[in-house]
Design a protein around this motif. Structure first.
Motif, PDB file in Angstrom:
ATOM      1  N   UNK A   4       0.850  -1.182   0.000  1.00  0.00           N
ATOM      2  CA  UNK A   4       0.000   0.000   0.000  1.00  0.00           C
ATOM      3  C   UNK A   4       0.883   1.229   0.000  1.00  0.00           C
ATOM      4  N   UNK A   5       0.250   2.381  -0.035  1.00  0.00           N
ATOM      5  CA  UNK A   5       1.000   3.643  -0.086  1.00  0.00           C
ATOM      6  C   UNK A   5       1.021   4.282   1.292  1.00  0.00           C
ATOM      7  N   UNK A   6       2.066   5.061   1.548  1.00  0.00           N
ATOM      8  CA  UNK A   6       2.164   5.790   2.810  1.00  0.00           C
ATOM      9  C   UNK A   6       1.871   7.269   2.560  1.00  0.00           C
ATOM     10  N   UNK A   7       0.835   7.786   3.202  1.00  0.00           N
ATOM     11  CA  UNK A   7       0.396   9.166   2.981  1.00  0.00           C
ATOM     12  C   UNK A   7       0.411   9.939   4.292  1.00  0.00           C
ATOM     13  N   UNK A   8       0.333  11.260   4.149  1.00  0.00           N
ATOM     14  CA  UNK A   8       0.074  12.127   5.315  1.00  0.00           C
ATOM     15  C   UNK A   8      -1.280  12.791   5.082  1.00  0.00           C
ATOM     16  N   UNK A   9      -2.209  12.618   5.985  1.00  0.00           N
ATOM     17  CA  UNK A   9      -3.518  13.255   5.828  1.00  0.00           C
ATOM     18  C   UNK A   9      -3.887  13.900   7.153  1.00  0.00           C
ATOM     19  N   UNK A  10      -4.522  15.043   7.072  1.00  0.00           N
ATOM     20  CA  UNK A  10      -4.819  15.769   8.315  1.00  0.00           C
ATOM     21  C   UNK A  10      -6.235  16.300   8.301  1.00  0.00           C
ATOM     22  N   UNK A  11      -7.100  15.718   9.100  1.00  0.00           N
ATOM     23  CA  UNK A  11      -8.431  16.282   9.306  1.00  0.00           C
ATOM     24  C   UNK A  11      -9.487  15.701   8.394  1.00  0.00           C
ATOM     25  N   UNK A  12     -10.463  16.525   8.047  1.00  0.00           N
ATOM     26  CA  UNK A  12     -11.607  16.058   7.267  1.00  0.00           C
ATOM     27  C   UNK A  12     -11.176  15.661   5.864  1.00  0.00           C
ATOM     28  N   UNK A  13     -11.484  14.455   5.527  1.00  0.00           N
ATOM     29  CA  UNK A  13     -11.006  13.877   4.266  1.00  0.00           C
ATOM     30  C   UNK A  13     -12.173  13.220   3.544  1.00  0.00           C
ATOM     31  N   UNK A  14     -12.199  13.366   2.232  1.00  0.00           N
ATOM     32  CA  UNK A  14     -13.199  12.634   1.449  1.00  0.00           C
ATOM     33  C   UNK A  14     -12.544  11.409   0.833  1.00  0.00           C
ATOM     34  N   UNK A  15     -13.328  10.372   0.645  1.00  0.00           N
ATOM     35  CA  UNK A  15     -12.848   9.077   0.135  1.00  0.00           C
ATOM     36  C   UNK A  15     -13.923   8.579  -0.826  1.00  0.00           C
ATOM     37  N   UNK A  16     -13.534   8.256  -2.046  1.00  0.00           N
ATOM     38  CA  UNK A  16     -14.532   7.835  -3.032  1.00  0.00           C
ATOM     39  C   UNK A  16     -13.972   6.749  -3.928  1.00  0.00           C
ATOM     40  N   UNK A  17     -14.854   5.952  -4.494  1.00  0.00           N
ATOM     41  CA  UNK A  17     -14.426   4.877  -5.391  1.00  0.00           C
ATOM     42  C   UNK A  17     -15.387   4.773  -6.558  1.00  0.00           C
ATOM     43  N   UNK A  18     -14.902   4.295  -7.682  1.00  0.00           N
ATOM     44  CA  UNK A  18     -15.748   3.967  -8.819  1.00  0.00           C
ATOM     45  C   UNK A  18     -15.029   2.991  -9.717  1.00  0.00           C
TER      46      UNK A  18
ATOM     47  N   UNK B 143     -17.729  16.395  -3.284  1.00  0.00           N
ATOM     48  CA  UNK B 143     -17.784  16.392  -1.813  1.00  0.00           C
ATOM     49  C   UNK B 143     -17.181  17.672  -1.243  1.00  0.00           C
ATOM     50  N   UNK B 144     -16.692  18.541  -2.101  1.00  0.00           N
ATOM     51  CA  UNK B 144     -16.022  19.748  -1.611  1.00  0.00           C
ATOM     52  C   UNK B 144     -14.577  19.477  -1.232  1.00  0.00           C
ATOM     53  N   UNK B 145     -14.025  18.375  -1.740  1.00  0.00           N
ATOM     54  CA  UNK B 145     -12.659  18.011  -1.367  1.00  0.00           C
ATOM     55  C   UNK B 145     -11.673  18.385  -2.465  1.00  0.00           C
ATOM     56  N   UNK B 146     -10.426  18.478  -2.055  1.00  0.00           N
ATOM     57  CA  UNK B 146      -9.333  18.714  -2.982  1.00  0.00           C
ATOM     58  C   UNK B 146      -8.672  17.367  -3.261  1.00  0.00           C
ATOM     59  N   UNK B 147      -8.974  16.732  -4.389  1.00  0.00           N
ATOM     60  CA  UNK B 147      -8.475  15.378  -4.652  1.00  0.00           C
ATOM     61  C   UNK B 147      -6.947  15.380  -4.675  1.00  0.00           C
TER      62      UNK B 147
ATOM     63  N   UNK C 212     -21.371  11.402  -3.151  1.00  0.00           N
ATOM     64  CA  UNK C 212     -20.449  10.887  -4.154  1.00  0.00           C
ATOM     65  C   UNK C 212     -19.202  10.279  -3.524  1.00  0.00           C
ATOM     66  N   UNK C 213     -18.990  10.581  -2.251  1.00  0.00           N
ATOM     67  CA  UNK C 213     -17.851  10.024  -1.538  1.00  0.00           C
ATOM     68  C   UNK C 213     -18.157  10.048  -0.054  1.00  0.00           C
ATOM     69  N   UNK C 214     -17.216   9.535   0.735  1.00  0.00           N
ATOM     70  CA  UNK C 214     -17.415   9.473   2.180  1.00  0.00           C
ATOM     71  C   UNK C 214     -16.627  10.583   2.859  1.00  0.00           C
ATOM     72  N   UNK C 215     -17.118  11.017   4.006  1.00  0.00           N
ATOM     73  CA  UNK C 215     -16.419  12.042   4.794  1.00  0.00           C
ATOM     74  C   UNK C 215     -15.756  11.381   5.996  1.00  0.00           C
ATOM     75  N   UNK C 216     -14.430  11.480   6.060  1.00  0.00           N
ATOM     76  CA  UNK C 216     -13.665  10.814   7.122  1.00  0.00           C
ATOM     77  C   UNK C 216     -12.849  11.828   7.912  1.00  0.00           C
ATOM     78  N   UNK C 217     -12.368  11.378   9.060  1.00  0.00           N
ATOM     79  CA  UNK C 217     -11.361  12.146   9.806  1.00  0.00           C
ATOM     80  C   UNK C 217     -10.085  11.311   9.840  1.00  0.00           C
ATOM     81  N   UNK C 218      -9.002  11.818   9.334  1.00  0.00           N
ATOM     82  CA  UNK C 218      -7.736  11.081   9.361  1.00  0.00           C
ATOM     83  C   UNK C 218      -6.641  11.997   9.856  1.00  0.00           C
TER      84      UNK C 218
END
Ligand code: SF4
Ligand code: SF4
Ligand SMILES: [Mg+2]
Ligand SMILES: [Mg+2]
Ligand SMILES: [Mg+2]
Ligand SMILES: [Mg+2]
Ligand SMILES: [Mg+2]
Ligand SMILES: [Mg+2]
Ligand SMILES: [Mg+2]
Ligand SMILES: [Mg+2]
Ligand SMILES: [Mg+2]
Ligand SMILES: [Mg+2]
Lengths: 364, 339, 91, 339, 364, 91
Positions: B43-57, B86-90, D42-48
């Motif tokens: 898998x990949x190693x990321x840095x994520x902080x706070x509210x995050x969107x996650x989507x698949x298709x 979702x208002x996220x920055x992909x 369209x996606x999920x909202x998470x906290x990371x």
């Protein structure tokens, strides 16, 4: 598109509606014979815009809807049991047979293909010499030349693995059957413009005269339909009963003789079962003996027991204009486009489906 | 394209053995190279902080190459856009292929190139991936899954709950172009000037709208499968709002409209890509529209409808001639009609 | 409705060793093949109505205008604007 | 299983219209219900927060139901385990289906049930998803993609760079069980006592090892496709280390061994599930092993090899009779042999 | 497994190795005829454990490897052009034809199926009455009864859409060809235990006597092979040249008469092409005229031009034991199991592949 | 190698209306069908060698022990432990 979008002009439509309102003095029931006209009326919201005194009745004008259950069962049988490549127009796929629809047969692995034209089916047969190809040839008079042509092409090109499962229905006998039904009370007809493109208008004169009903051969765009309605109402208000041609840009009085010729080459008139309505004398086409090799019913000699129609479905009464879809106890409850009990709920041309989709009587 | 000693993808390339490694080492994936991906772990190693969107298709389209794009960019744009909705920055995408054996490596390469450029344009990285191969006849050339994550813009307040009566519904561009571009290939239609799928990434457009209009953007959604009609009907139903639409306001390419007429398809039910619907405050609607008109992805944007208090759960469309009809969901696949 | 739409013949080709006359027909910017066997005298630039891949009628240009003139003709529309406004525009 | 008015999945269920909504609303997906998924955007909202692992895999297995499991739990466990191999605590999964039309809804339900229980067991949530349907003959019943994210354990120091000469290679259980359980169905083998796939989630096992042994766990990997041989050869090559293996130490079920003999397959190249390889400091190897033996997922764990300074990039196995051979990667698909 | 794992005992293996070391006084070259023995030697690391004075030479013992190029091209042709269901053992799929392998044909859509047994192919033919099913019947004498049996089954059960593409090779003529080659210098043979299971040992006595070479019929487990080697060396050291049977738990002197009967029922001996070696007289089987309907070469009457072998491939010399794989200029460079130039690189029984995989001479 | 492995006959069945004698053969815990047509006298509990679905030889139990005794027999291994140690264990 030229000769199309011009007939959607909102201002002229408004003027036609005004004129209809000004012309009508008492209630009239007008049947639009063709499902394409039903579609246009519903999709454009014309029905609600017409004065209350004008009631539109949806006719039996969807060849897909009236294709006999037994023939669908045969098509499914050929696809599933005989392993043929079964080709069909898209709208035929969802029509329920007694066991399953062609779409369900396809989901189970049958080779069912949707085509735009029967001529493509002949090519498929040429490209698959080791398979049998059957085209499910449904339609009104409009489609008959194309279906006949596919047989002529296959014959000329020596394509032996092609045949058609023919289920053609003819409009004038159906109009006569509707008028003859004692329950139906229709004051005038919009005849189906594309059917007349092939067959011409001559068949309607004796009908109009004998039953004293105005018949206006009508097109399919909003202005066409509105003009057709106005023409019928004007006749009714003036106690006339003539055949008029609203759609003269396309329809000639004599129809298309070359098309009639190819129909006559391949088909002969026969009595025909109409799903939901019953048998109507001389209202369909059979493939002539001469082309028996291309007639799937003869080629495969399939006999499938007649299955009973769903007894709750009142599609016959609906297609004769005796009842409206929402008067059916099943409408929108057990019967929906995703799970049709009867054929008029299948094609969006079908009266029940048209009401279901566009008129907002049910929660989708 | 790197020189390879194989022309087509075979089962062995998905077996996990030498051929899989050969494919991985062939250089084709170097296209997507970045520090995170190059780690090549499970898998990949990321840095994520706070509210995050996650989507698949998962993406399946036939043909895989179509006027205006291919399945590779479609897959990147699809998940990028879902995250943007979702208002996220992909930021980070996974990329997973299911290849039917026999796919020419050249086509795979072209898809990867499209993935690369779509990622560049969207500003995202492929950070983890997977490649599987199925037997001939058990797939359809190639299926692509993308999943993605990205931080939610601090000003974003995207939720169906924020929709209010009076909200304007803005469509960002022409309807039905993507679906008809694909249908045109399947049905053998020729276009005078080519109809193109408008698959593209919408994240920059969306994020600048959010930046500028913040909580006045109530809901964003991309009307992909099922088309505009289905997605609006879904929203009306689940949010118990009424929607009025105006047919004359729908922007549509003339050729696309003609193709729909020819095949008997309703453009409102045709799939879209690179298109979004925004529910915005009445007060800001014109400003949003003006901003969109400055953007390549919004130059054909139009207000097509309004949220109303009447007829909750119903979507009602006024036809071009002024009549009204109720909009329901697509009942099944749209099939070309004759009658 | 027996879905049929009008288009303009762009070119004509003879196929299958003279057996079939096929046209490329343009419908508002898209082109599709149609058989001309039911319209032996149709020619390039004619508008024809096409149904399931077969051209079944040539559009009569003169008759095409009657729908726009009808209200005027039946004398019920005194102030009708110039009919030309509604006529098919030349491309 | 909720009562539905359809028995099989059809194209319409993937069209995005009524049937798609019907499937979504049918209650089958209620199985997976949680607050995040139920938002249905369209996606999920998470906290990371902080270092996060992200992994994806597409799963295709024939038959989709096999002794010991089905494709649903395989898909959950696969991504859960890939995340665990990164030293992460798997938390959120996406779930994407590509269904071939005609799949009985009952089978789909059974797969979802397996997904649910696998998620419960692993302690993860499905937070976003997708369902597509392909025409009959363009898929193989069902393909499943899962992607997942989870925070990396603070004590985890998993990297091939940490591997050192002297490291012991521990295998957590019997080799080849999963691959042969599936092969047995395909080849019509009957087992006296059923051979079962050992697909399971390894995250709890792994995280407690990391908790206890921290940076003494140098590398973790699950030898799925390509088998133990391929994955070790990959590591030897990319990390430029030598590996010595001892055939006699490989734990294997006797029936699995027999099935391999019968079909002429080498168990070292057969795919595994629910199995992992750990490279651990020589000093801690026995303690790790002892800890694993206490765990249901590690009760058959064995030390199978050692990292050596000699023959870098080469994996050398001592046969049961003491001879040596070089281990290479699986050249293609393993096909049953006659000769 | 009983009668299998006992023959893998490490301690007894060590004692056999010791005894071999004690027995051998000068260099000997021993050919293991069968690829299964090669596999066992390499996989168990026996070669390196043998004293330097003992050199093992890998024989032509992989029927897959020696199947003529032209026949593979025919199989591909039947699968691709004739659309038959082509069934085969798994190891046959990767063998390169002149254009492509069966695996590549499969990847392009041909219906190529891997079977465990030819008897399954007859069932497939029964289950697919509208398709033609061809089994690619390769093998040594060992496999001939099963392949013949499939024809007998199809015949008895009236299965008309089944045929075999036969490519059988016989071991004794090959041993003779190897000895006859002036370049080859082989002191003794391990004969192929499973071939002898069918045919017995009688054919070897005249060979052993005429050429004065020890021949030991040998099994496949490590102890079998070690014992076989010891038995050959003991004969050599004692200047004997006899036929001995190491594998007597399986092999009877007379072989299996019932198996010989079914072979004789279906096949007759003919000259046979060996890929990489050339034609060897009376070294193969043809389907008898009586079963011509089940003979794919006759049924489809396919003629495919003989394609030239890759000139860089020295597989013939390798299979005769004249050269070792690593003496081939292409070994591990252009020729690898993933991209084999010649047949011995394909099956893991093939001498080149065995060396490639297990002996560590190349970077994989 | 003409891959063939020994297994024990668990049961025998006559198939295709008496045409074929098939056995269920157990190989170390797994069972697969094999034709007995080449071994008409093979019976339940016999060990047979199976190649591509056909049983081709019955294992001779006595001969099976010779590999373990051979070194002793040729007199070169004075101190060989009891041979029984190597003999197939009864299940
Ligand atoms: S609503 Fe359904 S059941 Fe009722 S008439 Fe229409 S098709 Fe038949
Ligand atoms: S290494 Fe390849 S090219 Fe050389 S002899 Fe062997 S098969 Fe032929
Ligand atoms: Mg998504
Ligand atoms: Mg593009
Ligand atoms: Mg999406
Ligand atoms: Mg979306
Ligand atoms: Mg993966
Ligand atoms: Mg992964
Ligand atoms: Mg399980
Ligand atoms: Mg994985
Ligand atoms: Mg992994
Ligand atoms: Mg989705």
């Amino acid at each position: 598109m030229k000769y199309m979008s011009e007939y959607r002009d909102p201002e002229l439509a408004k003027k036609y509606l005004e004129e209809i309102k000004n012309t009508v003095s008492r209630p009239w029931s007008i049947m639009e014979v063709c499902g394409g006209q039903t579609h246009s009326l519903v999709k454009n919201g014309i029905i609600e815009m017409l004065p209350d005194k004008v009631t539109m009745i949806h006719g039996p004008g969807c060849p897909v809807c009236v294709t006999p259950l037994n023939l669908i069962d045969k098509a499914v049988y050929l696809a599933v049991e005989k392993g043929v490549i079964l080709c069909s127009f898209g709208d035929m796929l969802r029509v329920p047979g007694s066991q399953k629809s062609l779409l369900e047969a396809k989901a189970e692995g049958a080779d069912v293909r949707i085509l735009y034209s029967p001529l493509e089916a002949v090519k498929i047969a040429e490209d698959n010499p080791h398979k049998e190809v059957v085209f499910f040839a449904v339609g009104f008079e409009t489609t008959a030349p194309a279906n006949a042509l596919s047989v002529v092409h296959a014959h000329r090109r020596g394509v032996k693995n092609y045949s058609i499962l023919a289920s053609h229905v003819l409009v004038p006998p159906a109009i006569k059957a509707v008028i003859d039904d004692e329950e139906s009370k229709i004051d005038g007809f919009l005849a189906a413009g594309h059917v007349c493109t092939i067959m011409g208008n001559t068949e309607y004169h004796p009908l109009s005269a004998a039953y004293k009903v105005p018949i206006v051969v009508t097109g399919f765009e909003p202005l066409d339909v509105l003009q057709g309605i106005l023409m019928v109402i004007r006749q009714l208000e003036q106690s006339k009963s003539e055949v008029e041609n609203q759609y003269a840009r396309i329809v000639r009085e004599e129809g298309n003789p070359d098309a009639q010729k190819v129909i006559d080459e391949v088909f002969e008139v026969r009595n025909q079962m109409w799903r939901g309505i019953g048998e109507i004398p001389e209202s369909g086409y059979a493939v002539r003996e001469k082309y028996a090799d291309f007639d799937a019913t003869k080629k495969y000699n399939v006999t499938i027991e007649e299955a009973p129609e769903n007894p709750d479905c009142i599609s016959g009464q609906i297609m004769k204009g005796i009842k409206k879809p929402f008067e059916c106890s099943q409408f929108g409850k057990t019967c929906k486009p995703t799970n049709p009990l009867g054929a008029p709920m299948v094609s969006s041309e079908g009266a029940c489906a048209a009401y279901y989709h566009f008129s907002g009587l049910v929660e989708a | 394209m790197p020189k390879l000693d194989f022309d087509v993808i075979t089962l062995g390339h998905g077996s996990g053995g030498v051929l899989t490694n050969k494919l991985l080492d062939s250089g084709v994936f170097d296209l997507l190279s970045n520090d995170i991906l190059d780690e090549r772990h499970d898998g990949a190693f990321l840095e994520l902080h706070g509210k995050t969107a996650f989507s698949t298709d998962s993406f399946l389209v036939s043909p895989i190459f179509f006027p205006g794009g291919n399945i590779g960019e479609l897959a990147v744009n699809g998940t990028v856009n879902d995250l943007a909705m979702c208002g996220a920055n992909p930021k980070y995408l996974s990329l997973s292929f299911i290849i039917e054996e026999g796919l020419p490596v050249k086509e795979f390469w072209d898809i990867l190139v499209a993935v690369k450029f779509a990622c560049q344009k969207a500003g995202v990285q492929i950070v983890t991936g997977d490649t599987k191969v199925v037997e001939k006849g058990k797939g359809d050339k190639i299926f692509v899954n993308t999943s993605g994550v990205g931080p939610i813009h601090p000003k974003a307040k995207i939720s169906a709950k924020n929709i209010a009566v009076g909200d304007k519904i803005i469509i960002s561009g022409n309807v039905a172009s993507h679906g008809m571009a694909i249908m045109s290939v399947r049905e053998g239609l020729e276009f005078d000037s080519e109809i193109q799928s408008d698959t593209t990434n919408l994240n920059h457009t969306i994020l600048s709208l959010i930046e500028q209009f913040g909580e006045n953007i109530h809901l964003l959604t991309d009307p992909t499968r099922g088309g505009v009609a289905t997605v609006l009907k879904e929203i009306a139903q689940s949010s118990e709002i009424g929607i009025d639409l105006f047919q004359k306001d729908f922007p549509m390419d003339e050729q696309v409209a003609s193709a729909c007429e020819l095949l008997g398809l309703d453009p409102l039910y045709v799939a879209n890509e690179g298109l979004f619907l925004a529910f915005v405050s009445e007060s800001e609607a014109d400003s949003v529209l003006a901003t969109l008109h400055e953007d390549e992805n919004g130059k054909n944007a139009r207000i097509i409808g309004t949220v109303v208090a009447e007829h909750p759960k119903q979507v009602i469309m006024e036809s071009a001639i002024g009549g009204k009809r109720v909009i329901s969901m697509l009942p099944g696949e749209q099939l070309p009609r004759i009658c | 409705m027996c879905l049929a739409i009008p288009g303009k013949i762009k070119s004509i080709e003879i196929q299958y060793g003279g057996m079939v006359r096929m046209a490329k027909v343009s419908f508002g910017g898209i082109t599709k093949e149609a058989s001309l066997e039911m319209l032996p005298d149709a020619d390039v630039d004619d508008y024809v109505l096409v149904h399931v891949g077969v051209a079944i009628s040539k559009v009569n240009e003169e008759e095409a205008q009657k729908t726009f003139k009808y209200l005027e003709e039946i004398g019920e529309l005194g102030e009708l604007e110039d009919v030309d406004e509604y006529l098919p525009k030349s491309e």
